[in-house]
Design a protein around this motif. Structure first.
Motif, PDB file in Angstrom:
ATOM      1  N   ALA A   1      10.044  85.249 -30.012  1.00  0.00           N
ATOM      2  CA  ALA A   1       9.895  86.636 -29.573  1.00  0.00           C
ATOM      3  C   ALA A   1       9.889  87.482 -30.844  1.00  0.00           C
ATOM      4  O   ALA A   1      10.940  87.799 -31.395  1.00  0.00           O
ATOM      5  CB  ALA A   1      11.047  87.034 -28.656  1.00  0.00           C
ATOM      6  N   VAL A   2       8.689  87.787 -31.325  1.00  0.00           N
ATOM      7  CA  VAL A   2       8.544  88.515 -32.581  1.00  0.00           C
ATOM      8  C   VAL A   2       8.216  89.971 -32.286  1.00  0.00           C
ATOM      9  O   VAL A   2       7.114  90.289 -31.840  1.00  0.00           O
ATOM     10  CB  VAL A   2       7.441  87.885 -33.466  1.00  0.00           C
ATOM     11  N   ARG A   3       9.217  90.817 -32.463  1.00  0.00           N
ATOM     12  CA  ARG A   3       9.069  92.256 -32.270  1.00  0.00           C
ATOM     13  C   ARG A   3       8.503  92.586 -30.886  1.00  0.00           C
ATOM     14  O   ARG A   3       7.659  93.455 -30.739  1.00  0.00           O
ATOM     15  CB  ARG A   3       8.232  92.855 -33.388  1.00  0.00           C
ATOM     16  N   SER A   4       8.981  91.886 -29.885  1.00  0.00           N
ATOM     17  CA  SER A   4       8.510  92.053 -28.515  1.00  0.00           C
ATOM     18  C   SER A   4       8.889  93.442 -27.977  1.00  0.00           C
ATOM     19  O   SER A   4      10.049  93.841 -28.024  1.00  0.00           O
ATOM     20  CB  SER A   4       9.120  90.980 -27.611  1.00  0.00           C
ATOM     21  N   ALA A   5       7.912  94.129 -27.429  1.00  0.00           N
ATOM     22  CA  ALA A   5       8.162  95.437 -26.811  1.00  0.00           C
ATOM     23  C   ALA A   5       9.018  95.298 -25.553  1.00  0.00           C
ATOM     24  O   ALA A   5       9.592  96.282 -25.082  1.00  0.00           O
ATOM     25  CB  ALA A   5       6.838  96.106 -26.469  1.00  0.00           C
ATOM     26  N   GLU A   6       9.120  94.081 -25.020  1.00  0.00           N
ATOM     27  CA  GLU A   6       9.941  93.861 -23.823  1.00  0.00           C
ATOM     28  C   GLU A   6      11.436  93.949 -24.133  1.00  0.00           C
ATOM     29  O   GLU A   6      12.229  94.263 -23.251  1.00  0.00           O
ATOM     30  CB  GLU A   6       9.659  92.481 -23.231  1.00  0.00           C
TER      31      GLU A   6
ATOM     32  N   TYR B   1       9.524  88.197  -8.911  1.00  0.00           N
ATOM     33  CA  TYR B   1      10.354  89.205  -9.580  1.00  0.00           C
ATOM     34  C   TYR B   1       9.663  89.669 -10.863  1.00  0.00           C
ATOM     35  O   TYR B   1       8.852  88.932 -11.427  1.00  0.00           O
ATOM     36  CB  TYR B   1      11.715  88.609  -9.936  1.00  0.00           C
ATOM     37  N   PRO B   2       9.993  90.864 -11.347  1.00  0.00           N
ATOM     38  CA  PRO B   2       9.429  91.327 -12.625  1.00  0.00           C
ATOM     39  C   PRO B   2      10.134  90.650 -13.805  1.00  0.00           C
ATOM     40  O   PRO B   2      10.992  91.229 -14.476  1.00  0.00           O
ATOM     41  CB  PRO B   2       9.665  92.841 -12.589  1.00  0.00           C
ATOM     42  N   LEU B   3       9.779  89.391 -14.039  1.00  0.00           N
ATOM     43  CA  LEU B   3      10.388  88.602 -15.108  1.00  0.00           C
ATOM     44  C   LEU B   3       9.841  89.035 -16.460  1.00  0.00           C
ATOM     45  O   LEU B   3       8.668  89.386 -16.577  1.00  0.00           O
ATOM     46  CB  LEU B   3      10.061  87.115 -14.923  1.00  0.00           C
ATOM     47  N   ASN B   4      10.681  88.943 -17.502  1.00  0.00           N
ATOM     48  CA  ASN B   4      10.123  89.117 -18.849  1.00  0.00           C
ATOM     49  C   ASN B   4       9.212  87.914 -19.104  1.00  0.00           C
ATOM     50  O   ASN B   4       9.335  86.870 -18.463  1.00  0.00           O
ATOM     51  CB  ASN B   4      11.221  89.307 -19.905  1.00  0.00           C
ATOM     52  N   SER B   5       8.260  88.072 -19.997  1.00  0.00           N
ATOM     53  CA  SER B   5       7.238  87.037 -20.200  1.00  0.00           C
ATOM     54  C   SER B   5       7.823  85.710 -20.656  1.00  0.00           C
ATOM     55  O   SER B   5       7.290  84.646 -20.335  1.00  0.00           O
ATOM     56  CB  SER B   5       6.181  87.515 -21.198  1.00  0.00           C
ATOM     57  N   PHE B   6       8.932  85.738 -21.376  1.00  0.00           N
ATOM     58  CA  PHE B   6       9.542  84.513 -21.885  1.00  0.00           C
ATOM     59  C   PHE B   6      10.193  83.728 -20.753  1.00  0.00           C
ATOM     60  O   PHE B   6      10.118  82.498 -20.704  1.00  0.00           O
ATOM     61  CB  PHE B   6      10.547  84.848 -22.995  1.00  0.00           C
ATOM     62  N   THR B   7      10.811  84.420 -19.812  1.00  0.00           N
ATOM     63  CA  THR B   7      11.389  83.760 -18.640  1.00  0.00           C
ATOM     64  C   THR B   7      10.293  83.254 -17.721  1.00  0.00           C
ATOM     65  O   THR B   7      10.403  82.171 -17.147  1.00  0.00           O
ATOM     66  CB  THR B   7      12.331  84.719 -17.897  1.00  0.00           C
ATOM     67  N   ARG B   8       9.212  84.015 -17.591  1.00  0.00           N
ATOM     68  CA  ARG B   8       8.097  83.575 -16.741  1.00  0.00           C
ATOM     69  C   ARG B   8       7.582  82.215 -17.216  1.00  0.00           C
ATOM     70  O   ARG B   8       7.347  81.316 -16.404  1.00  0.00           O
ATOM     71  CB  ARG B   8       6.971  84.616 -16.742  1.00  0.00           C
TER      72      ARG B   8
ATOM     73  N   LEU C   1      14.205  83.446 -32.191  1.00  0.00           N
ATOM     74  CA  LEU C   1      13.791  82.088 -31.861  1.00  0.00           C
ATOM     75  C   LEU C   1      14.567  81.741 -30.602  1.00  0.00           C
ATOM     76  O   LEU C   1      15.803  81.726 -30.610  1.00  0.00           O
ATOM     77  CB  LEU C   1      14.124  81.125 -32.991  1.00  0.00           C
ATOM     78  N   LEU C   2      13.858  81.496 -29.514  1.00  0.00           N
ATOM     79  CA  LEU C   2      14.473  81.283 -28.208  1.00  0.00           C
ATOM     80  C   LEU C   2      14.458  79.798 -27.850  1.00  0.00           C
ATOM     81  O   LEU C   2      13.391  79.218 -27.655  1.00  0.00           O
ATOM     82  CB  LEU C   2      13.716  82.075 -27.141  1.00  0.00           C
ATOM     83  N   PHE C   3      15.637  79.213 -27.767  1.00  0.00           N
ATOM     84  CA  PHE C   3      15.786  77.818 -27.356  1.00  0.00           C
ATOM     85  C   PHE C   3      16.183  77.827 -25.888  1.00  0.00           C
ATOM     86  O   PHE C   3      17.277  78.254 -25.536  1.00  0.00           O
ATOM     87  CB  PHE C   3      16.833  77.104 -28.216  1.00  0.00           C
ATOM     88  N   ASP C   4      15.258  77.386 -25.032  1.00  0.00           N
ATOM     89  CA  ASP C   4      15.461  77.425 -23.592  1.00  0.00           C
ATOM     90  C   ASP C   4      15.894  76.066 -23.055  1.00  0.00           C
ATOM     91  O   ASP C   4      15.433  75.025 -23.529  1.00  0.00           O
ATOM     92  CB  ASP C   4      14.163  77.831 -22.884  1.00  0.00           C
ATOM     93  N   PHE C   5      16.747  76.115 -22.035  1.00  0.00           N
ATOM     94  CA  PHE C   5      17.304  74.909 -21.431  1.00  0.00           C
ATOM     95  C   PHE C   5      17.204  74.979 -19.916  1.00  0.00           C
ATOM     96  O   PHE C   5      17.089  76.055 -19.332  1.00  0.00           O
ATOM     97  CB  PHE C   5      18.784  74.752 -21.823  1.00  0.00           C
TER      98      PHE C   5
ATOM     99  N   VAL D   1      18.714  83.294 -33.855  1.00  0.00           N
ATOM    100  CA  VAL D   1      18.623  82.087 -33.029  1.00  0.00           C
ATOM    101  C   VAL D   1      19.342  82.377 -31.716  1.00  0.00           C
ATOM    102  O   VAL D   1      20.522  82.754 -31.719  1.00  0.00           O
ATOM    103  CB  VAL D   1      19.246  80.873 -33.746  1.00  0.00           C
ATOM    104  N   CYS D   2      18.611  82.226 -30.617  1.00  0.00           N
ATOM    105  CA  CYS D   2      19.147  82.553 -29.299  1.00  0.00           C
ATOM    106  C   CYS D   2      18.915  81.399 -28.326  1.00  0.00           C
ATOM    107  O   CYS D   2      17.998  80.598 -28.510  1.00  0.00           O
ATOM    108  CB  CYS D   2      18.480  83.811 -28.754  1.00  0.00           C
TER     109      CYS D   2
END
Length: 143
Positions: free
Chosen positions: A79-84, A125-132, A92-96, A15-16
């Motif tokens: 993010a399940v086994r993300s190559a990033e 910027y070259p954002l990771n897909s989750f931040t994008r 499990l990403l809880f974003d705020f 949990v992140c």
């Protein structure tokens, strides 16, 4: 006996938390060692017994030296086994979304560089897909 580098991944997802934070100079994005050099937002793992809100407050101070306020839930992602990510992981990403009054970043060892940008600039910027997806949600909601 396994060495730390050959340890098996956890048997359950981690949990992140992470936060897109607006300050006086714009939104803070960071280039990190954990996302293979791509850019993202500060965050990290939730500790046992810690609320999501307390975790993002703690992680933000640890990684940037900045205190945040006005924390509100933005989205949840997997993010399940993300190559990033720098290692095999299921998170499990809880974003705020949040605010800060400060703009002087005191980075920890995970942050390579940082920038205060507009939401539109962040997308260049070259954002990771989750931040994008988080930045795109902020634009859609007018955060």
């Amino acid at each position: 006996m396994n060495s730390p580098s050959s340890a098996a991944p956890p048997s359950r997802p981690l949990v992140c938390v992470g936060a897109l934070v607006r300050g006086p100079a714009g939104y803070l994005i960071v280039q990190t060692t954990k996302w293979r050099g791509s850019w993202g937002v500060p965050g990290g793992k939730v500790e046992y017994g810690e609320t999501l809100s307390a975790a993002i407050e703690r992680e933000f101070v640890e990684e940037t030296g900045l205190k945040i306020t006005g924390i509100r839930s933005a989205q949840t992602q997997e993010a399940v086994r993300s190559a990033e990510f720098h290692k095999d992981s299921h998170m499990l990403l809880f974003d705020f979304f949040a605010h800060t009054e400060g703009e002087s970043v005191a980075p920890n060892e995970e942050i390579v560089q940082w920038a205060w940008v507009s939401l539109e600039e962040a997308l260049s910027y070259p954002l990771n897909s989750f931040t994008r997806t988080l930045v795109e949600l902020a634009i859609k909601e007018g955060a």
